[in-house]
Design a protein around this motif. Structure first.
Motif, PDB file in Angstrom:
ATOM      1  N   UNK B 117      10.429   6.721  33.649  1.00 39.17           N
ATOM      2  CA  UNK B 117      10.378   6.627  32.189  1.00 39.17           C
ATOM      3  C   UNK B 117      11.356   7.609  31.549  1.00 39.17           C
ATOM      4  N   UNK B 118      11.398   8.832  32.103  1.00 40.52           N
ATOM      5  CA  UNK B 118      12.302   9.838  31.567  1.00 40.52           C
ATOM      6  C   UNK B 118      13.744   9.351  31.655  1.00 40.52           C
ATOM      7  N   UNK B 119      14.033   8.658  32.746  1.00 41.82           N
ATOM      8  CA  UNK B 119      15.366   8.128  32.940  1.00 41.82           C
ATOM      9  C   UNK B 119      15.659   7.030  31.915  1.00 41.82           C
ATOM     10  N   UNK B 120      14.693   6.148  31.739  1.00 43.51           N
ATOM     11  CA  UNK B 120      14.858   5.023  30.814  1.00 43.51           C
ATOM     12  C   UNK B 120      15.090   5.499  29.381  1.00 43.51           C
ATOM     13  N   UNK B 121      14.346   6.555  28.986  1.00 49.69           N
ATOM     14  CA  UNK B 121      14.424   7.012  27.595  1.00 49.69           C
ATOM     15  C   UNK B 121      15.315   8.242  27.431  1.00 49.69           C
ATOM     16  N   UNK B 122      15.930   8.669  28.529  1.00 50.51           N
ATOM     17  CA  UNK B 122      16.807   9.843  28.505  1.00 50.51           C
ATOM     18  C   UNK B 122      16.109  11.078  27.952  1.00 50.51           C
ATOM     19  N   UNK B 123      14.943  11.394  28.505  1.00 58.63           N
ATOM     20  CA  UNK B 123      14.235  12.597  28.080  1.00 58.63           C
ATOM     21  C   UNK B 123      14.006  13.524  29.273  1.00 58.63           C
ATOM     22  N   UNK B 124      14.781  13.318  30.335  1.00 56.16           N
ATOM     23  CA  UNK B 124      14.613  14.106  31.555  1.00 56.16           C
ATOM     24  C   UNK B 124      14.666  15.602  31.311  1.00 56.16           C
ATOM     25  N   UNK B 125      15.587  16.042  30.439  1.00 57.04           N
ATOM     26  CA  UNK B 125      15.761  17.486  30.236  1.00 57.04           C
ATOM     27  C   UNK B 125      14.666  18.078  29.344  1.00 57.04           C
ATOM     28  N   UNK B 126      13.788  17.239  28.793  1.00 62.50           N
ATOM     29  CA  UNK B 126      12.765  17.741  27.873  1.00 62.50           C
ATOM     30  C   UNK B 126      11.396  17.886  28.521  1.00 62.50           C
ATOM     31  N   UNK B 127      11.284  17.494  29.794  1.00 65.42           N
ATOM     32  CA  UNK B 127       9.953  17.332  30.398  1.00 65.42           C
ATOM     33  C   UNK B 127       9.081  18.570  30.358  1.00 65.42           C
ATOM     34  N   UNK B 128       9.697  19.769  30.387  1.00 62.00           N
ATOM     35  CA  UNK B 128       8.885  20.983  30.445  1.00 62.00           C
ATOM     36  C   UNK B 128       8.653  21.615  29.084  1.00 62.00           C
ATOM     37  N   UNK B 129       9.128  20.937  28.039  1.00 65.01           N
ATOM     38  CA  UNK B 129       8.930  21.524  26.713  1.00 65.01           C
ATOM     39  C   UNK B 129       7.602  21.072  26.110  1.00 65.01           C
ATOM     40  N   UNK B 130       7.183  21.835  25.080  1.00 69.34           N
ATOM     41  CA  UNK B 130       6.011  21.449  24.310  1.00 69.34           C
ATOM     42  C   UNK B 130       6.472  20.595  23.127  1.00 69.34           C
ATOM     43  N   UNK B 131       5.586  19.722  22.624  1.00 68.58           N
ATOM     44  CA  UNK B 131       5.990  18.866  21.499  1.00 68.58           C
ATOM     45  C   UNK B 131       6.554  19.645  20.315  1.00 68.58           C
ATOM     46  N   UNK B 132       6.026  20.865  20.091  1.00 61.04           N
ATOM     47  CA  UNK B 132       6.486  21.663  18.964  1.00 61.04           C
ATOM     48  C   UNK B 132       7.956  22.029  19.029  1.00 61.04           C
ATOM     49  N   UNK B 133       8.521  21.946  20.249  1.00 67.18           N
ATOM     50  CA  UNK B 133       9.926  22.345  20.400  1.00 67.18           C
ATOM     51  C   UNK B 133      10.868  21.153  20.328  1.00 67.18           C
ATOM     52  N   UNK B 134      10.333  19.979  19.982  1.00 63.14           N
ATOM     53  CA  UNK B 134      11.172  18.776  19.978  1.00 63.14           C
ATOM     54  C   UNK B 134      11.513  18.349  18.555  1.00 63.14           C
ATOM     55  N   UNK B 135      12.623  17.647  18.412  1.00 61.08           N
ATOM     56  CA  UNK B 135      12.970  17.074  17.109  1.00 61.08           C
ATOM     57  C   UNK B 135      12.201  15.772  16.924  1.00 61.08           C
ATOM     58  N   UNK B 136      12.253  15.254  15.717  1.00 59.12           N
ATOM     59  CA  UNK B 136      11.512  14.024  15.410  1.00 59.12           C
ATOM     60  C   UNK B 136      11.867  12.872  16.335  1.00 59.12           C
ATOM     61  N   UNK B 137      13.164  12.690  16.558  1.00 61.36           N
ATOM     62  CA  UNK B 137      13.606  11.584  17.406  1.00 61.36           C
ATOM     63  C   UNK B 137      13.142  11.758  18.843  1.00 61.36           C
ATOM     64  N   UNK B 138      13.175  13.010  19.309  1.00 59.12           N
ATOM     65  CA  UNK B 138      12.738  13.281  20.684  1.00 59.12           C
ATOM     66  C   UNK B 138      11.244  13.024  20.842  1.00 59.12           C
ATOM     67  N   UNK B 139      10.469  13.437  19.829  1.00 57.31           N
ATOM     68  CA  UNK B 139       9.021  13.193  19.882  1.00 57.31           C
ATOM     69  C   UNK B 139       8.746  11.703  19.941  1.00 57.31           C
ATOM     70  N   UNK B 140       9.519  10.971  19.167  1.00 54.71           N
ATOM     71  CA  UNK B 140       9.379   9.519  19.146  1.00 54.71           C
ATOM     72  C   UNK B 140       9.596   8.940  20.537  1.00 54.71           C
ATOM     73  N   UNK B 141      10.625   9.429  21.217  1.00 57.32           N
ATOM     74  CA  UNK B 141      10.905   8.951  22.568  1.00 57.32           C
ATOM     75  C   UNK B 141       9.764   9.285  23.514  1.00 57.32           C
ATOM     76  N   UNK B 142       9.260  10.518  23.397  1.00 51.82           N
ATOM     77  CA  UNK B 142       8.169  10.923  24.287  1.00 51.82           C
ATOM     78  C   UNK B 142       6.944  10.034  24.046  1.00 51.82           C
ATOM     79  N   UNK B 143       6.667   9.761  22.774  1.00 51.09           N
ATOM     80  CA  UNK B 143       5.523   8.904  22.452  1.00 51.09           C
ATOM     81  C   UNK B 143       5.699   7.523  23.072  1.00 51.09           C
ATOM     82  N   UNK B 144       6.923   7.023  23.058  1.00 52.70           N
ATOM     83  CA  UNK B 144       7.173   5.718  23.671  1.00 52.70           C
ATOM     84  C   UNK B 144       7.072   5.813  25.185  1.00 52.70           C
ATOM     85  N   UNK B 145       7.549   6.952  25.717  1.00 59.46           N
ATOM     86  CA  UNK B 145       7.457   7.162  27.157  1.00 59.46           C
ATOM     87  C   UNK B 145       6.018   7.144  27.625  1.00 59.46           C
TER      88      UNK B 145
END
Lengths: 302, 367
Positions: B117-145
């Motif tokens: 999923x991380x590969x599909x949505x290109x969020x591989x580099x974000x996996x160890x972060x907390x939601x608070x450290x993400x931008x709106x678009x990144x959070x959106x991707x994680x939610x879809x992931x």
């Protein structure tokens, strides 16, 4: 750009004058604050200083003076040898009584309050608002009113005169407040998180344990400080519902100070009073550090 | 019978009925958008499909199995929320794997899925972060992931783009559409943005006041609105709606429209034949009102009316020209370089093939 840099020295002069006039109210403010600070710290100073003096220095007058001869003997006496009631046990057994009472009472009332808050906000049912209203009402019933009914119930359940009995009394009284705290906190907790967890397959307790509780730090600290202070400092329930061997610290301190036999050992009294106050002070200092806002940041729309 | 069947479903809170009898049948792989203004019942319907709200009467079934008494977790659905609803205390990885953990998926398999999923949505580099450290678009991707790991029968989206800024919203819209094409999963998507509805969907249900006003492909909804609400809600700028009277002129059916200066224009309009004497509300999309050169060459029914230009609104790619008809401001969409200014009398070309008519009282389509 050219306009703003025409006369730099004049500009500097102006800022100096204005910073001076801005500093005056600040100086006054700090002076007043420092004075208040001294005023409020004075009783603590008197207690600490006099608990470290031999009794003769106190009876000779000069409550405000520093000790001529420093001694920790009054502390030792208050802790382990002072006459309280019939036995010369010092405050130690009563301190233990208080700890054995306060820890389960605070833990249980906080956990039950959190569960109540969770149910009342995220699993609201018909009549839940009324129920919350009644719980809230419980917060405002004066202590004296429940003394006799409570004594009857403790008697019926066989808990009268025991530490578990005191835990029960404080638990019942504490739930109203802890529910109020957690309900208001969880009301602002995004319901969508609960729904997302439901879709993810988490059950009632898993959601509480894994999603809500980890985000409840600030309110848990507030609740613990409040409950600890109230239960530790309680005198009325302690005096009403305990026996000699289950008396909490507050009642024992009273017995120490009020004892009518012998000389009044003020230095021992001071040491005992500080001992009785120390745990609440400690809770403020330790737990207060964790009372940080913003733990919820980033869970939802940022 | 469809893949997702909503049969006579209703929702009431006490005496208040927020969703009236609704029938929608969704085929496998379809992208259904529920669109409407706030309080129209679209989110309620979505929550009913998710199982977060109970169905008062009627039935919702997925793959032929009634879902009325099935828990949300057991419906094999995944949902993306408006606020993303990421668990604040968990890392991105924890968020994505939480659902699988609850379903009892073994750890190695979870890791594999997360990587996919991380590969599909290109969020591989974000996996160890907390939601608070993400931008709106990144959070959106994680939610879809998080939703994607479940390989659900139906994806539910609840206004997923409404918290993003305009630019990002358009990007994410394209990405959701790409994702749908790649995965081919059935999607039900709620939005109040009619552009999102038109661009994303294979079918749209326009909702208002707890009723489905019209269900159809984007083209049907746009070209053949069932009533005045749908006509006015879908399209930007919205469809011009103004009063007209059906008359007969030189043996041909026409509509008579009051112009700004007390004059009347008569435009031949065959669709309302046989209804002479009747008052109607005429609906014409802005792109059907142009200058003579800009008119649709394939249309058989372009008619020119001379009228005064009230204002012009240059909008880069187009210029919107406003005139008065039937007491209302009516907007025409012109090419950007058209030479017209306010106060001019100008020959407007009306493409009556694209015009529709409604009953002023019932607001339903009459032609």
């Amino acid at each position: 750009m050219a306009n703003t840099s025409t006369n730099p020295s004049a500009a500097v002069g102006r800022t100096k004058a204005s910073s001076l006039s801005a500093a005056v109210p600040r100086i006054i403010l700090y002076t007043v604050l420092v004075l208040f600070c001294i005023y409020y710290l004075l009783p603590l100073y008197v207690m600490v200083v006099n608990s470290l003096k031999p009794l003769e220095e106190i009876t000779a007058g000069g409550m405000m003076a520093l000790p001529n001869e420093w001694t920790i003997a009054p502390w030792g006496s208050a802790w382990s040898t002072a006459q309280i009631g019939v036995d010369a046990t010092g405050l130690r057994p009563y301190f233990v009584n208080s700890l054995v009472m306060v820890i389960p009472a605070v833990a249980l009332s906080t956990i039950l309050g959190a569960l109540n808050g969770y149910v009342l906000t995220k699993w609201a049912f018909r009549g839940s608002t009324l129920l919350f209203g009644l719980l809230l009402f419980g917060c405002f019933i004066p202590f004296q009113m429940v003394l006799i009914p409570m004594a009857r119930i403790l008697g019926l359940t066989g808990l009268a005169g025991s530490v578990p009995g005191l835990v029960f009394v404080h638990l019942v009284y504490g739930i109203g407040f802890s529910t109020l705290y957690f309900r208001n906190y969880y009301a602002a907790f995004p319901t969508e998180l609960v729904r997302a967890a439901q879709i993810d397959g988490a059950g009632f307790f898993t959601i509480f344990w894994r999603i809500l509780l980890p985000s409840s730090g600030p309110i848990a600290v507030v609740c613990i400080i409040w409950q600890f202070t109230n239960i530790w400092n309680d005198f009325l329930f302690g005096a009403s519902f305990s026996d000699f061997d289950s008396q909490p610290m507050t009642v024992a301190l009273n017995n120490l100070v009020q004892s009518s036999t012998g000389v009044k050992e003020y230095n021992v009294h001071f040491a005992g009073a500080i001992m009785a106050a120390l745990p609440t002070l400690l809770v403020y200092i330790v737990a207060g550090r964790y009372f940080v806002r913003g733990l919820m940041a980033g869970s939802v729309k940022g | 019978m469809g893949f997702l069947d909503i049969k006579q479903a209703t929702k009431s809170y006490g005496p208040v009925k927020v969703l009236h009898e609704t029938d929608i049948s969704v085929e496998e792989g379809e992208f259904l958008v529920l669109v409407g203004p706030s309080g129209c019942g679209k989110s309620t319907l979505l929550n009913m499909i998710a199982g977060l709200e109970e169905v008062t009467t009627g039935d919702i079934s997925i793959k032929g199995r009634s879902m009325n008494n099935v828990k949300p977790a057991e419906r094999n659905i995944a949902m993306v929320f408006q606020s993303y609803a990421l668990y604040p205390n968990m890392t991105v990885k924890g968020n994505i794997s939480f659902g699988m953990e609850m379903q009892g998926v073994p750890k190695p398999e979870r890791e594999k899925k997360i990587a996919q999923v991380a590969d599909l949505l290109q969020i591989g580099q974000l996996l160890d972060r907390k939601p608070g450290q993400l931008s709106g678009g990144q959070r959106q991707r994680v939610a879809m992931g998080r939703a994607l790991t479940r390989e659900p029968d139906v994806f539910l989206f609840d206004e997923p783009l409404s918290n993003l800024d305009a630019k990002l919203r358009v990007d994410m819209r394209t990405e959701i559409k790409k994702l749908h094409q790649k995965l081919g999963t059935t999607i039900v998507y709620v939005t109040h943005d009619q552009i999102e509805a038109l661009t994303l969907s294979t079918r749209i249900a326009v909702m208002y006041g707890g009723y489905v006003q019209q269900l159809g492909t984007p083209k049907e909804i746009y070209d053949n609105p069932a009533n005045m609400f749908v006509a006015g809600f879908m399209g930007s700028p919205s469809m011009n709606l103004f009063a007209a009277k059906v008359v007969s002129e030189n043996g041909r059916t026409a509509v008579e429209i009051a112009l700004a200066d007390g004059q009347k224009a008569t435009i031949p309009f065959d669709k309302v034949q046989g209804q002479e004497g009747r008052d109607v509300i005429l609906g014409i999309r802005p792109e059907a009102i142009t200058d003579r050169d800009g008119a649709d060459r394939n249309s058989q029914n372009v008619h020119v009316v001379e009228a005064r230009v009230e204002i012009t609104e240059p909008a880069g790619s187009d210029t919107f020209v406003v005139l008065q008809m039937g007491g209302k401001d009516v907007t025409g969409r012109f090419r950007a370089d058209v030479d017209v200014s306010a106060g001019d009398r100008f020959p407007f070309a009306f493409n009556m093939d694209k015009a529709v008519a409604f009953d002023p009282k019932t607001e339903e389509r009459v032609a």
